[in-house]
Write a protein that holds these residues in place. Structure first.
Motif, PDB file in Angstrom:
ATOM      1  N   ALA A   1      77.509   6.511  77.548  1.00 26.81           N
ATOM      2  CA  ALA A   1      78.533   5.854  78.506  1.00 26.81           C
ATOM      3  C   ALA A   1      79.491   6.117  77.719  1.00 26.81           C
ATOM      4  CB  ALA A   1      78.694   4.191  78.332  1.00 26.81           C
ATOM      5  N   GLN A   2      79.640   5.987  75.762  1.00 26.01           N
ATOM      6  CA  GLN A   2      80.652   6.948  74.863  1.00 26.01           C
ATOM      7  C   GLN A   2      80.412   8.332  74.967  1.00 26.01           C
ATOM      8  OE1 GLN A   2      78.350   4.541  71.431  1.00 26.01           O
ATOM      9  NE2 GLN A   2      79.042   3.012  71.392  1.00 26.01           N
TER      10      GLN A   2
ATOM     11  N   GLN B   1      79.230  10.385  77.922  1.00 26.76           N
ATOM     12  CA  GLN B   1      78.584  11.181  79.280  1.00 26.76           C
ATOM     13  C   GLN B   1      79.753   9.850  79.113  1.00 26.76           C
ATOM     14  OE1 GLN B   1      75.265  12.527  80.264  1.00 26.76           O
ATOM     15  NE2 GLN B   1      74.480  12.260  78.250  1.00 26.76           N
ATOM     16  N   GLY B   2      80.277   9.096  79.280  1.00 24.85           N
ATOM     17  CA  GLY B   2      80.955   8.356  80.715  1.00 24.85           C
ATOM     18  C   GLY B   2      80.867   7.428  81.274  1.00 24.85           C
ATOM     19  N   LEU B   3      80.970   6.098  81.887  1.00 26.43           N
ATOM     20  CA  LEU B   3      80.286   4.970  82.056  1.00 26.43           C
ATOM     21  C   LEU B   3      79.692   5.674  83.311  1.00 26.43           C
ATOM     22  CD1 LEU B   3      80.488   1.967  82.275  1.00 26.43           C
ATOM     23  CD2 LEU B   3      82.348   1.710  83.323  1.00 26.43           C
TER      24      LEU B   3
ATOM     25  N   GLN C   1      78.375   8.581  84.317  1.00 27.14           N
ATOM     26  CA  GLN C   1      76.912   8.836  83.599  1.00 27.14           C
ATOM     27  C   GLN C   1      76.237   8.216  83.317  1.00 27.14           C
ATOM     28  OE1 GLN C   1      76.522  12.025  84.782  1.00 27.14           O
ATOM     29  NE2 GLN C   1      73.905  11.379  84.004  1.00 27.14           N
TER      30      GLN C   1
END
Length: 357
Positions: free
Chosen positions: A306-307, A309-311, A313
């Motif tokens: 999450a940090q 590649q984003g939530l 992903q």
């Protein structure tokens, strides 16, 4: 059980147990694994030296979860004893698992739990085996048992000597390669016999049962007539470590193909493993954690994804079955090695492309 081993090996086990008892004071200490089963693999050299191929595995039980000091002390003691034993074999190590006493009753119904209860040998303190839950065919976690197959595929890749792969192996490295192949092949019986209604705690018992009842077993329809003899030879070679005259490339091909056939047996379709396994991963394997430690690792990985590649992903990664793809990747790596040995073009990517069809 220990009496069957040479005095030096018996002394190792008893002195390690005594040292653990003195330094960290566990409630109980069980010997696990091949040493407890009476199936420890070792070679006696002409000059009297003993070379260990199997691990020393222990379960140390404490009144509550062991403290940081106790865990560090255990790690240090294991490292010191490995140095003291000075075993030249790269496969040997000392593994000490820890549990709080109150956690014994919550051990999940896995093959590990079954073997710990059936085979564990008390070396110090109380005999805590009665506190370990019974594992039967009725409560056995079959999905976790199936995961032994991809762990065997991984273990072979991890432990085959580099010089064996390059065709430059010494006699000692050939022996290591042969042991790795035979030891991992024997877990075919661990995975497949429960599907035949049989749960046994040692390799010898499993191979003997399979040999005696093979024509009546469903798995004989998949593997054909040669499996009992093959496993008997693997059991014998694991014991005597004599690989003179053994074509190890052929043995490697047979072991990896047998593991692939076992995976095929587990699938609900006749489609090739490389195509079907990713789509049936949740049916075959545990895609969700089964222990506190696994859940913690999952959370750490999820936060990291999450940090970076984003939530969105991270959510996609969480929902995607992974162990089927992992297994197909391992099979592709073995296919590449077999092609390398045979002088054929290496086309591992073709396997992975076929898995997406």
């Amino acid at each position: 059980m220990l009496a069957q081993y040479p005095p030096a090996l018996q002394r190792h086990l008893r002195e390690i147990a005594a040292a653990l008892g003195e330094v960290v004071r566990p409630t109980a200490l069980l010997l696990l694994g091949s040493a407890a089963r009476g199936e420890l693999s070792y070679l006696r050299h002409p000059d009297g030296r003993l070379e260990l191929f199997s691990d020393y595995e222990f379960l140390a039980v404490f009144p509550s979860y062991p403290t940081r000091f106790q865990r560090r002390a255990i790690q240090t003691l294991a490292e010191q004893w490995q140095e003291r034993i000075a075993n030249p074999n790269p496969l040997f190590h000392i593994d000490i698992i820890t549990r709080g006493r109150r956690h014994l009753a919550a051990m999940p119904p896995l093959i590990f739990t079954f073997e710990s209860k059936q085979n564990g040998l008390p070396l110090h303190g109380e005999d805590v085996r009665p506190q370990i839950p019974d594992v039967t065919l009725q409560n056995l976690d079959f999905r976790n048992t199936h995961e032994i197959l991809y762990k065997r595929l991984w273990a072979i890749l991890l432990h085959l000597p580099k010089r064996f792969v390059l065709g430059q192996a010494s006699e000692a490295e050939r022996r290591v390669a042969g042991y790795v192949l035979c030891r991992n092949a024997l877990d075919l019986t661990t995975v497949l016999l429960p599907h035949e209604g049989i749960l046994l705690p040692t390799y010898r018992q499993r191979v003997e049962y399979l040999t005696d009842h093979y024509p009546d077993l469903e798995l004989s329809k998949t593997f054909g007539p040669d499996l009992p003899g093959f496993l008997q030879r693997c059991l014998a070679r694991r014991r005597d470590l004599d690989f003179s005259g053994v074509n190890l490339h052929e043995l490697y091909a047979t072991v990896t193909d047998s593991l692939r056939q076992a995976l095929q047996m587990l699938l609900p379709t006749a489609d090739p493993v490389v195509q079907a396994l990713p789509h049936h991963s949740r049916r075959i394997f545990n895609e969700w954690p089964i222990s506190r430690g696994e859940w913690l690792n999952l959370v750490r990985l999820l936060i990291s994804i999450a940090q970076h590649q984003g939530l969105a992903q991270a959510r996609r990664w969480l929902r995607t079955p992974k162990k089927g793809w992992l297994t197909v990747g391992l099979l592709a790596m073995h296919e590449s090695l077999l092609a390398w040995f045979a002088g054929r073009p290496v086309r591992a990517t073709e396997w992975l492309e076929r898995s997406q069809e």
